[in-house]
Design a protein around this motif. Structure first.
Motif, mmCIF file in Angstrom:
data_model
loop_
_atom_site.group_PDB
_atom_site.id
_atom_site.type_symbol
_atom_site.label_atom_id
_atom_site.label_comp_id
_atom_site.label_asym_id
_atom_site.label_seq_id
_atom_site.Cartn_x
_atom_site.Cartn_y
_atom_site.Cartn_z
ATOM 1 N N ASN A 95 -3.355 -5.439 -2.183
ATOM 2 C CA ASN A 95 -2.650 -7.196 -3.037
ATOM 3 C C ASN A 95 -3.384 -7.380 -3.835
ATOM 4 O OD1 ASN A 95 -5.690 -7.527 -1.663
ATOM 5 N ND2 ASN A 95 -5.279 -8.754 0.385
ATOM 6 N N ALA A 131 7.932 0.260 0.329
ATOM 7 C CA ALA A 131 7.346 -0.855 -0.100
ATOM 8 C C ALA A 131 6.381 -0.870 1.908
ATOM 9 C CB ALA A 131 7.947 -1.785 -0.177
ATOM 10 N N LEU A 135 2.268 -1.590 0.732
ATOM 11 C CA LEU A 135 2.335 -2.615 1.864
ATOM 12 C C LEU A 135 2.175 -3.534 0.164
ATOM 13 C CD1 LEU A 135 -0.245 -2.828 4.591
ATOM 14 C CD2 LEU A 135 1.805 -2.892 4.798
ATOM 15 N N CYS A 136 2.790 -2.399 -1.268
ATOM 16 C CA CYS A 136 3.023 -3.335 -2.072
ATOM 17 C C CYS A 136 4.570 -3.403 -2.345
ATOM 18 C CB CYS A 136 2.232 -2.472 -3.238
ATOM 19 S SG CYS A 136 0.594 -2.104 -2.908
ATOM 20 N N THR A 137 4.438 -4.827 -3.702
ATOM 21 C CA THR A 137 5.518 -4.887 -3.624
ATOM 22 C C THR A 137 6.027 -4.078 -4.786
ATOM 23 O OG1 THR A 137 5.559 -7.825 -3.927
ATOM 24 C CG2 THR A 137 7.145 -6.654 -5.912
ATOM 25 N N ARG A 379 6.410 -7.111 -0.880
ATOM 26 C CA ARG A 379 5.839 -6.367 0.080
ATOM 27 C C ARG A 379 5.687 -6.735 1.671
ATOM 28 N NH1 ARG A 379 0.968 -9.288 -3.541
ATOM 29 N NH2 ARG A 379 0.792 -6.646 -3.383
#
Length: 379
Positions: A95, A131, A135-137, A379
């Motif tokens: 995040n 993604a 867990l990332c854009t 995400r």
């Protein structure tokens, strides 16, 4: 005065080039009114099985959807591993990353179409899966918007070169020696358009010929090439390829320059080492000819060399021979070592996308205008 932490954003650029040796991951810090800063890097090696599958896809006349899905999934898992290693190395969480810029793996690039068909470019990728895994854009599919606007979709790095080196006084040349070679000209008059284009093969033929005859991935320092002699009749036959005589904008790929293309031009009496020396000469000569097409304002020029080929001592020696008035400079002097500019470019392009800013240069790609590139997978 320090930049407030709230205005500093981190991006990860992922790049797997035509050399197919692995995924480069670059962590880049970007803040308003400052140059992009390289924070950390990680190189995730390409597994042999995935390398073989991707090579098959690049050259096969027919492929199955199952093969594409297998390669796409394995490639995205490799990218996710690179991201995980980079974050763990820095003690960062997903995040904290504004976005990942994923170039994908080029399978075929046909900016002129194929047998009279429409132009296309295909980068194997699955940003939805990436993604989920990271867990990332993710920002991906950078090339096709430029293609839709009438451009060649490549090279895209010159826009980043302008952002990174455009503040320097005087004109600059940036040469990337990856699987293919491309050059960017940043004029000293900032009102003039940037010019950039592919000059031809760099490592792609050198690596393929070396793998066939020496059994390795690449010719370290160009030592094997240096042991041979340049075959000038062969060099002349190679340089007859029409691509070398096209005016910019121009881009190319494995679709044109591959082992079979080379072998069709051999007469059979060449030694393997001499062919390797001649391939290095082909790269050096085609780069020099490309630079000679540019409207340089001075006889001497500063050239910033990047990419894996910048570590090839023999190749760099031949480039220096053909560009005697050129001052060669490492991008490490600007905080960007040779191997990380391409990955850094896609971190910057992800930033451009999130900020709704253009990522292409029409003067480079031939597109009918500036365009915001890439799709966003939140995400």
């Amino acid at each position: 005065m320090k930049t407030p932490a709230a205005s500093l954003h981190y991006y990860i650029g992922l790049m797997s080039g035509t050399s197919l040796d692995g995924v480069d991951a670059a962590l880049v810090a970007i803040a308003p009114d400052t140059l992009p800063r390289l924070v950390a890097t990680h190189a995730e090696p390409m597994p042999k099985a995935l390398h073989a599958l991707l090579m098959h896809l690049c050259h096969a006349e027919q492929v199955s959807f199952a093969e594409l899905a297998e390669a796409e999934t394995a490639f995205c898992e490799l990218q996710a591993n690179a991201v995980a290693m980079l974050l763990a190395q820095q003690g960062m969480l997903a995040n904290q990353i504004s976005a990942i810029g994923s170039h994908g793996q080029t399978i075929e690039h046909a900016p002129y179409g194929h047998h009279g068909g429409p132009a296309y470019t295909l980068q194997l990728d699955n940003p939805s899966l990436l993604a989920e895994l990271t867990l990332c854009t993710v920002v991906a599919d950078f090339r096709r918007r430029d293609l839709a606007a009438g451009g060649q979709a490549a090279p895209l790095a010159p826009a980043f070169h302008q952002a990174l080196f455009g503040q320097e006084e005087g004109e600059q040349l940036i040469l990337n020696l990856g699987g293919f070679a491309n050059v960017t000209w940043l004029p000293s008059d900032r009102m003039q358009p940037v010019i950039g284009f592919d000059t031809g093969p760099a490592n792609v033929l050198l690596d393929a010929w070396f793998a066939k005859h020496q059994g390795g991935r690449f010719d370290t320092d160009g030592a094997w090439a240096a042991s041979g002699n340049i075959n000038h009749p062969l060099l002349e036959r190679l340089l007859e390829e029409p691509f070398f005589h096209q005016p910019p904008p121009r881009s190319t790929g494995r679709e044109l320059f591959h082992l079979a293309w080379l072998e069709r031009r051999l007469v059979g009496n060449e030694t393997a080492a001499d062919v390797q020396a001649t391939l290095a000469e082909l790269t050096a000569v085609s780069v020099a000819q490309g630079i000679q097409q540019l409207p340089l304002s001075h006889e001497s020029a500063t050239l910033i060399s990047a990419g894996g080929g910048a570590h090839n001592a023999y190749l760099m020696c031949r480039l220096a021979y053909h560009l005697p008035n050129t001052i060669f400079k490492s991008p490490a002097a600007y905080g960007w070592p040779e191997d990380w500019i391409e990955a850094g470019a896609f971190a910057w392009l992800a930033h451009q996308r999130l900020c709704h800013q253009p990522g292409n240069l029409p003067s480079v790609t031939g597109a009918c205008g500036s365009r915001v590139l890439g799709g966003i997978y939140a995400r």
